[in-house]
Scaffold this active site. Structure first.
Site, short mmCIF file in Angstrom:
data_model
loop_
_atom_site.label_atom_id
_atom_site.label_comp_id
_atom_site.label_asym_id
_atom_site.label_seq_id
_atom_site.Cartn_x
_atom_site.Cartn_y
_atom_site.Cartn_z
N TYR A 112 0.82 -1.21 0.00
CA TYR A 112 0.00 0.00 0.00
C TYR A 112 0.85 1.26 0.00
O TYR A 112 1.89 1.31 0.65
CB TYR A 112 -0.91 0.02 1.24
N TRP A 114 1.09 5.66 -1.80
CA TRP A 114 0.73 6.59 -2.86
C TRP A 114 1.76 6.64 -3.98
O TRP A 114 1.47 7.12 -5.06
CB TRP A 114 0.53 7.99 -2.27
N1 LIG Z 1 -2.25 8.31 12.28
C1 LIG Z 1 -2.64 8.34 11.00
N2 LIG Z 1 -2.04 7.54 10.11
C2 LIG Z 1 -2.41 7.56 8.83
C3 LIG Z 1 -3.45 8.42 8.40
C4 LIG Z 1 -4.08 9.26 9.35
O1 LIG Z 1 -5.02 10.02 9.04
N3 LIG Z 1 -3.64 9.21 10.64
N4 LIG Z 1 -3.81 8.42 7.08
C5 LIG Z 1 -3.55 7.21 6.32
C6 LIG Z 1 -3.74 7.44 4.88
S1 LIG Z 1 -5.28 8.01 4.44
C7 LIG Z 1 -2.80 7.16 3.95
S2 LIG Z 1 -3.20 7.30 2.30
C8 LIG Z 1 -1.46 6.68 4.34
C9 LIG Z 1 -0.35 7.23 3.44
O2 LIG Z 1 0.76 6.44 3.55
P1 LIG Z 1 1.76 6.17 2.33
O3 LIG Z 1 1.05 6.19 1.04
O4 LIG Z 1 2.57 4.98 2.67
O5 LIG Z 1 2.65 7.46 2.43
P2 LIG Z 1 3.67 8.07 1.40
O6 LIG Z 1 4.60 8.88 2.23
O7 LIG Z 1 2.95 8.76 0.30
O8 LIG Z 1 4.46 6.81 0.84
C10 LIG Z 1 4.83 6.69 -0.47
C11 LIG Z 1 6.28 6.19 -0.53
O9 LIG Z 1 6.57 5.90 -1.89
C12 LIG Z 1 7.85 6.43 -2.21
N5 LIG Z 1 7.90 6.66 -3.66
C13 LIG Z 1 7.58 7.78 -4.35
N6 LIG Z 1 7.75 7.59 -5.67
C14 LIG Z 1 8.19 6.32 -5.83
C15 LIG Z 1 8.55 5.52 -6.96
O10 LIG Z 1 8.46 5.94 -8.11
N7 LIG Z 1 8.93 4.25 -6.73
C16 LIG Z 1 9.03 3.72 -5.48
N8 LIG Z 1 9.43 2.46 -5.37
N9 LIG Z 1 8.71 4.46 -4.39
C17 LIG Z 1 8.28 5.72 -4.57
C18 LIG Z 1 7.96 7.70 -1.39
O11 LIG Z 1 9.30 8.09 -1.22
C19 LIG Z 1 7.28 7.25 -0.09
O12 LIG Z 1 8.21 6.70 0.81
O13 LIG Z 1 -1.20 7.04 5.70
C20 LIG Z 1 -2.21 6.55 6.58
N10 LIG Z 1 -1.78 6.75 7.95
N1 LIG Z 2 -1.68 18.46 2.05
C1 LIG Z 2 -2.08 17.17 2.08
N2 LIG Z 2 -3.32 16.84 1.67
C2 LIG Z 2 -3.74 15.55 1.72
C3 LIG Z 2 -2.88 14.50 2.14
C4 LIG Z 2 -1.55 14.87 2.57
O1 LIG Z 2 -0.75 14.02 2.96
N3 LIG Z 2 -1.21 16.19 2.53
N4 LIG Z 2 -3.33 13.20 2.13
C5 LIG Z 2 -4.49 12.86 1.29
C6 LIG Z 2 -5.10 11.59 1.67
S1 LIG Z 2 -4.27 10.16 1.28
C7 LIG Z 2 -6.32 11.49 2.25
S2 LIG Z 2 -6.99 9.95 2.55
C8 LIG Z 2 -7.09 12.67 2.60
C9 LIG Z 2 -7.73 12.54 3.99
O2 LIG Z 2 -8.73 13.48 4.14
P1 LIG Z 2 -9.50 13.61 5.54
O3 LIG Z 2 -9.75 12.28 6.11
O4 LIG Z 2 -10.67 14.48 5.32
O5 LIG Z 2 -8.39 14.41 6.36
P2 LIG Z 2 -7.74 14.41 7.81
O6 LIG Z 2 -6.70 15.47 7.68
O7 LIG Z 2 -7.31 13.08 8.28
O8 LIG Z 2 -8.89 14.86 8.77
C10 LIG Z 2 -9.60 16.08 8.62
C11 LIG Z 2 -9.98 16.61 9.98
O9 LIG Z 2 -10.92 15.73 10.59
C12 LIG Z 2 -10.96 16.07 11.97
N5 LIG Z 2 -11.39 14.90 12.72
C13 LIG Z 2 -10.65 13.88 13.19
N6 LIG Z 2 -11.44 13.00 13.84
C14 LIG Z 2 -12.70 13.49 13.78
C15 LIG Z 2 -13.97 13.05 14.27
O10 LIG Z 2 -14.11 12.00 14.90
N7 LIG Z 2 -15.04 13.83 13.99
C16 LIG Z 2 -14.95 14.99 13.30
N8 LIG Z 2 -16.06 15.68 13.07
N9 LIG Z 2 -13.77 15.44 12.85
C17 LIG Z 2 -12.67 14.69 13.06
C18 LIG Z 2 -9.56 16.54 12.34
O11 LIG Z 2 -9.64 17.76 13.05
C19 LIG Z 2 -8.86 16.68 10.99
O12 LIG Z 2 -8.13 17.86 10.87
O13 LIG Z 2 -6.27 13.82 2.58
C20 LIG Z 2 -5.56 13.94 1.37
N10 LIG Z 2 -4.99 15.28 1.31
MO LIG Z 3 -5.28 8.37 2.16
#
Ligand SMILES: Nc1nc2c(c(=O)[nH]1)N[C@H]1C(S)=C(S)[C@@H](COP(=O)(O)OP(=O)(O)OC[C@H]3O[C@@H](n4cnc5c(=O)[nH]c(N)nc54)[C@H](O)[C@@H]3O)O[C@H]1N2
Ligand SMILES: Nc1nc2c(c(=O)[nH]1)N[C@H]1C(S)=C(S)[C@@H](COP(=O)(O)OP(=O)(O)OC[C@H]3O[C@@H](n4cnc5c(=O)[nH]c(N)nc54)[C@H](O)[C@@H]3O)O[C@H]1N2
Ligand SMILES: [Mo]
Length: 748
Positions: A112, A114
């Site tokens: 998993y 991005w």
């Molecule tokens: N506590 C907490 N944890 C969370 C979340 C949260 O809300 N709270 N959100 C979750 C969510 S929604 C997500 S999507 C995940 C995100 O978690 P990840 O998708 O694992 O985060 P990234 O840092 O985007 O990881 C992508 C990796 O791919 C590498 N990469 C970039 N380009 C390439 C390439 O061309 N080839 C290869 N081999 N590697 C490459 C980058 O250097 C990076 O290390 O985190 C989750 N974790």
């Molecule tokens: N700049 C930037 N943008 C991103 C990403 C990034 O890494 N950087 N990651 C992308 C990815 S992979 C994803 S999945 C999306 C995630 O998008 P979201 O899930 O919408 O984003 P979060 O930042 O996890 O959460 C938004 C807000 O929800 C609030 N929150 C947390 N728990 C609760 C709850 O129980 N109830 C309510 N009402 N609010 C709560 C927190 O205050 C938080 O700031 O964002 C995307 N956008």
């Molecule tokens: Mo995500």
């Protein structure tokens, strides 16, 4: 490229398009892409990140693994650096040994993450195609983003969750025209919609909010942080994890004040008769009144009553951030919001009803003619075993153990080899000290990565991957009008190779070179995949340039405007529920689901209910009194480009937001170094004291690279040292990242 003159070309990324200046060998600067009204600040760090000392320069093999197949010292940092051919030989030999000894069902390739935005060199597509060619792998279902919603919402609306968000719910244009009251659970944050899978080019969320404001729309954000919605929105502070209680109380007001639309409920839904007794407290003796919800949510009963009346009196759109379902029992607010919207009777009316993930990523809320994207075909996977994506540590720790998932009883496979490309589990998974333990189980871990991330540092074999700037690709999001040729801007840094080249090298050694490449080099694949996109564009009447022309043009804005009625599914359903039924078993919105009820899950029964999380404010303890939320970072995408960002003065450890009352009680002032901890671990952070967060809640963004091996304090501030690694429920099995309790103290 090697003439020492300066070049400026446009490229694309998950955070949008930008111009890159090179001097022949290095990236020296970046500039905003002129057509973007709100260009991201993220690219500024690119020159430092791409040429950073933390790039993986050469193939690396962990010395202790090589000597004795050691599994316990992962993270020890002691690597040998063999030449490419030798490293590929060793990796291919090991993959072959494991698949022959234990079968392909012992290889975990969910991988998993991005990765990067270019569509051919997308690491997940590459690793999955490769693993399919060698006989398959254990895959993963769903995403960390929306895994729980992906399981629950098809039961409720009969649509795949991603179809629901992209193709069914209303666009911003419709909202701007029709919505009078916008009620945003978890806000809609332009910072988050900066990012989208494959990139959104014109960042318009902030602009839409200006229009909403100009129109006089009431905009209310409900949640723990004021900053989750743009300036000017009203903030209704509410405890994280309590949204379902608030929604139930709103529903109670509608029902008891004669504001519920029973004509709608009768015609378009099933199961209100099963839900109503619960709402009224006839079964459990607890009517879900505003007075009941007030102490749970922190929202005053009168405020709840007024909000319910306003929602019933005006065209109201309820929106939910994805964060609400990245929490224990995340199924409940998602399901309950559909029930609340059904009681308001506005589902299917323009600008009314409920919508999910506006602002979570860019592209949700756009009207467009779909011509699709461009993806490398992945072949078929002979191994059928699939785990819910966020259950990876459970799987590694408990081979052979049974678990439940959305009505299925399954068994965790016995994983011997993990292959990860394009993700950073030691950033993204919950309870990283537990993952560290789980990581000692497989015999071998292979990672392709451009940078020495915490995950790369815990691999036995690390292959250095190029970044998008070191290879040619096509940038294309199916949610965007723009199409990019992403030119190779600089030569690969160090000995980095494209993931495609790495997997070609392994495939050849494993006797499946021809199956993997189909005789094409990277350029030929890009041309081949582009032909498909071109043909679909032409079929849809969209002018798409030839690849050679696109190379010259660098980018083009496609005309994806459509005359057809946008997003028609719910409109048709409303007009004719028998003729255009939903794809649920009943053909209607399911307030009570016989299917879910038949699973017999106490943590997700047949209709939405209030189930308090194990860790939230209502269960605060003396040892862990504060609720930790861990939102997405504003200054980057997840953990990407982190190495260079962390070098900037004052960025590390990460900043934690704390309410002034909680700070005062602990003698903490803005700028203080603090220790954030619970029974699972400890991290350092930098305090920012504020009244923009609910009392009793702290917010620490994700994205910092885990600094220390298991057990020690993380000095960068990765919140996942502290989060709890449990599924949302037996139904969704999504991540519960937002349900965690912690304590904070000022450091020395
Ligand atoms: N506590 C907490 N944890 C969370 C979340 C949260 O809300 N709270 N959100 C979750 C969510 S929604 C997500 S999507 C995940 C995100 O978690 P990840 O998708 O694992 O985060 P990234 O840092 O985007 O990881 C992508 C990796 O791919 C590498 N990469 C970039 N380009 C390439 C390439 O061309 N080839 C290869 N081999 N590697 C490459 C980058 O250097 C990076 O290390 O985190 C989750 N974790
Ligand atoms: N700049 C930037 N943008 C991103 C990403 C990034 O890494 N950087 N990651 C992308 C990815 S992979 C994803 S999945 C999306 C995630 O998008 P979201 O899930 O919408 O984003 P979060 O930042 O996890 O959460 C938004 C807000 O929800 C609030 N929150 C947390 N728990 C609760 C709850 O129980 N109830 C309510 N009402 N609010 C709560 C927190 O205050 C938080 O700031 O964002 C995307 N956008
Ligand atoms: Mo995500």
């Amino acid at each position: 490229m090697d003439d020492n003159t300066r070049h400026r070309r446009v490229t694309s990324s998950h955070w949008g398009a930008f111009e890159v200046e090179t001097d022949g060998t290095r990236i020296i600067a970046t500039y905003p892409f002129a057509p973007d009204p709100a260009p991201p600040a993220i690219p500024a760090i690119l020159p430092a990140a791409v040429h950073h000392a933390s790039r993986v320069a050469r193939p690396a093999i962990r010395r202790a693994w090589l000597a004795s197949r050691d599994r316990t010292g992962r993270g020890d940092g002691d690597y040998v650096m063999p030449p490419w051919d030798e490293a590929l030989d060793i990796a291919a030999g090991e993959i072959d040994r494991i698949r022959k000894t234990h079968g392909n069902g012992s290889i975990y390739g969910g991988s998993y993450g991005w990765a990067s935005a270019g569509r051919f060199h997308h690491a997940q597509g590459q690793v999955h195609r490769f693993l399919n060619c060698i006989g398959g792998y254990v895959a993963s279902f769903g995403s960390y983003s929306t895994g729980c919603a992906q399981s629950i919402m098809p039961h409720v609306f009969g649509e795949n969750f991603l179809t629901l968000t992209y193709e069914v719910q209303d666009s911003y244009a419709t909202i701007a025209q029709h919505t009078e009251t916008l009620v945003m659970f978890g806000g809609i944050n332009p910072k988050n919609s900066m990012v989208s899978m494959g990139g959104i080019t014109e960042h318009q969320t902030a602009g839409w909010f200006d229009r909403f404001a100009a129109k006089g729309m009431t905009r209310i954000t409900i949640g723990p942080q004021r900053g989750d919605a743009p300036h000017g929105c009203d903030w209704l502070p509410c405890r994280p994890g309590s949204d379902t209680a608030l929604m139930l109380a709103l529903a109670h007001v509608l029902e008891t004040e004669g504001l519920a639309d029973h004509t709608f409920l009768d015609r378009y839904t099933v199961g209100y008769d099963r839900f109503r007794p619960y709402l009224m407290g006839q079964g459990d003796g607890t009517p879900k009144t505003p007075e009941w919800a007030a102490p749970l949510t922190g929202v005053a009963a009168d405020t709840i009553r007024q909000l319910a009346r306003r929602m019933a009196a005006t065209r109201t759109l309820i929106t939910l951030a994805w964060s609400l379902q990245r929490a224990e029992h995340g199924e409940q607010p998602y399901w309950m919001s559909a029930v609340l919207a059904a009681m308001l009777g506005q589902i299917g009316l323009p600008g009314g009803g409920v919508g999910y993930g506006y602002g979570a990523i860019g592209g949700i809320g756009k009207d467009f003619k779909p011509i699709g994207g461009m993806t490398l075909p992945q072949g078929t996977n002979p191994v059928t075993d699939v785990i819910p994506v966020a259950r990876v540590a459970d799987m590694l720790l408990n081979p052979g153990a049974p678990y439940d998932f959305n009505g299925d009883r399954r068994t965790y496979p016995d994983i011997r080899l993990v292959y990860w490309a394009g993700g950073n589990p030691f950033h993204h998974h919950q309870d990283l000290n537990r993952l560290h333990q789980a990581w000692t189980r497989p015999e071998t871990i292979i990672v392709n990565e451009p940078w020495w991330t915490a995950t790369a540092q815990r691999a036995d074999i690390v292959f250095p991957a190029t970044t998008p700037y070191e290879r040619e690709d096509i940038g294309r999001s199916p949610l965007d009008e723009y199409l990019f040729h992403m030119p190779q801007l600089i030569a690969p840094v160090g000995q980095a190779r494209d993931d495609y080249a790495i997997f070609t090298g392994l495939a050849e050694r494993l006797g499946v070179g021809a199956a993997f490449t189909e005789g094409r080099d990277a350029g030929q694949w890009i041309a081949h995949l582009y032909d498909g996109l071109h043909a679909r564009g032409v079929a849809a009447g969209v002018a798409v340039p030839d690849l050679d022309d696109l190379r010259t043009m660098n980018w083009v804005k496609l005309d994806l405007a459509t005359d057809e009625q946008p997003k028609p599914v719910l409109r048709r359903f409303r007009a004719d529920p028998e003729g255009a039924p939903l794809k649920t078993p009943s053909g209607r919105i399911e307030i009570f689901s016989k299917t879910i009820d038949s699973f017999g899950y106490d943590d997700c029964p047949g209709h939405p209910v209030w189930l308090p999380p194990v860790e939230w404010q209502g269960a605060a303890t003396a040892a862990a009194p504060l609720h930790l939320v861990s939102p997405q970072p504003g200054d980057k995408l997840h953990s990407q480009l982190e190495a260079a960002l962390a070098d900037l003065e004052g960025t590390r450890p990460e900043t934690i937001l704390i309410h002034e009352t909680d700070a005062a009680a602990r003698g903490i002032a803005t700028g203080d170094l603090v220790r954030v901890f619970n029974a699972r671990g400890a991290v350092q952070a930098r305090a920012r004291v504020s009244d923009d967060i609910v009392h009793g809640v702290v917010a620490l963004p994700t994205g910092a690279w885990l600094s220390a091996p298991g057990g020690n304090m993380d000095t960068n501030g990765n919140p996942n040292v502290l989060t709890r690694d449990v599924g949302t429920s037996r139904l969704g099995q999504g991540t519960s990242a937002h349900s965690a309790l912690v304590e904070i103290e000022r450091m020395g």
